[in-house]
Write a protein that holds these residues in place. Structure first.
Motif, short mmCIF file in Angstrom:
data_model
loop_
_atom_site.label_atom_id
_atom_site.label_comp_id
_atom_site.label_asym_id
_atom_site.label_seq_id
_atom_site.Cartn_x
_atom_site.Cartn_y
_atom_site.Cartn_z
N HIS A 1 56.03 48.39 51.75
CA HIS A 1 56.70 47.14 52.47
C HIS A 1 58.03 46.83 52.86
O HIS A 1 58.31 45.85 52.97
N LEU B 1 59.16 38.95 47.60
CA LEU B 1 57.84 39.69 46.92
C LEU B 1 58.21 40.25 45.76
O LEU B 1 57.71 40.18 44.47
N ARG C 1 38.20 44.15 47.19
CA ARG C 1 38.89 43.52 48.39
C ARG C 1 38.07 42.19 48.81
O ARG C 1 38.64 41.29 49.18
O1 CDP Z 1 47.83 41.99 48.93
P1 CDP Z 1 47.41 42.61 50.37
O2 CDP Z 1 47.16 44.00 50.27
O3 CDP Z 1 46.41 41.65 50.44
O4 CDP Z 1 48.72 42.22 51.23
P2 CDP Z 1 49.90 43.24 51.68
O5 CDP Z 1 49.89 42.85 53.31
O6 CDP Z 1 49.63 44.69 51.27
O7 CDP Z 1 50.99 42.43 51.31
C1 CDP Z 1 51.34 42.64 49.78
C2 CDP Z 1 51.71 41.27 49.21
O8 CDP Z 1 52.73 40.78 49.68
C3 CDP Z 1 50.57 40.26 49.26
O9 CDP Z 1 49.57 40.16 48.46
C4 CDP Z 1 51.55 39.06 49.36
O10 CDP Z 1 51.61 38.56 47.90
C5 CDP Z 1 52.96 39.43 49.85
N1 CDP Z 1 53.00 39.13 51.13
C6 CDP Z 1 53.85 37.86 51.55
O11 CDP Z 1 54.56 37.49 50.67
N2 CDP Z 1 54.04 37.51 52.84
C7 CDP Z 1 53.27 38.24 53.63
N3 CDP Z 1 53.44 37.76 55.27
C8 CDP Z 1 52.51 39.27 53.51
C9 CDP Z 1 52.22 39.51 52.06
#
Ligand code: CDP
Ligand code: MG
Length: 140
Positions: A52, A61, A85
């Motif tokens: 990311h 993050l 998930r």
């Molecule tokens: O954890 P998950 O796979 O559901 O989401 P991700 O898209 O892989 O993003 C990793 C983590 O980044 C998320 O669990 C959130 O803690 C954070 N995040 C965020 O702060 N803002 C976003 N727009 C997307 C993700």
């Protein structure tokens, strides 16, 4: 039996929600075969979420993930990756299904209580990020 990596994030640990979240995980049929409390520094948190690094939320993050302790878990179950998930729900708790862990416990899209691997391949990589094979009880 499939494995996935979960992380109880700093918001879970600091708000004393670990017990309730672990209860949900165990009741959903996951066997905990590895468990470790860690305080990630910014470099390590940044490496874990490297995929990311170009995203606008990355710096916040990384700061969040290094703000307090985390608990890394290796969970075993048939279909563990997809089932976990489903148990945690969508990234944004406002969009997560009722009854999911994130819907019930998370406070924002960033502070969403728990991480879960998104594919069996990434699960293997992420488990290796935190654990050696001999730390996983069934293989000790
Ligand atoms: O954890 P998950 O796979 O559901 O989401 P991700 O898209 O892989 O993003 C990793 C983590 O980044 C998320 O669990 C959130 O803690 C954070 N995040 C965020 O702060 N803002 C976003 N727009 C997307 C993700
Ligand atoms: Mg993800």
């Amino acid at each position: 039996m499939e494995r996935t990596l979960a992380i109880l994030k700093p918001d879970c640990v600091s708000a004393n929600k670990m017990g309730r979240v672990l209860d949900r995980i165990e009741n959903a049929g996951f066997k905990i075969i590895g468990m470790k409390m860690v305080r990630l520094n910014a470099a390590t948190a940044g490496k874990f979420y490297e995929v990311h690094k170009e995203r606008p939320f990355y710096q916040d993050l990384v700061q969040f993930m290094s703000s307090d302790r985390c608990v890394a878990l290796v969970l075993e179950k048939d279909n563990a990756v997809a089932d976990f998930r489903k148990l945690i729900g969508a990234t944004d708790p406002a969009e997560a299904e009722p009854g999911t862990i994130r819907r019930e416990f998370a406070t924002s899209k960033q502070n969403n209580i728990v991480h879960g691997s998104d594919s069996p391949e990434n699960a293997r990589i992420e488990i290796g990020f935190f654990f050696s094979e001999r730390e996983l009880v069934e293989n000790a």
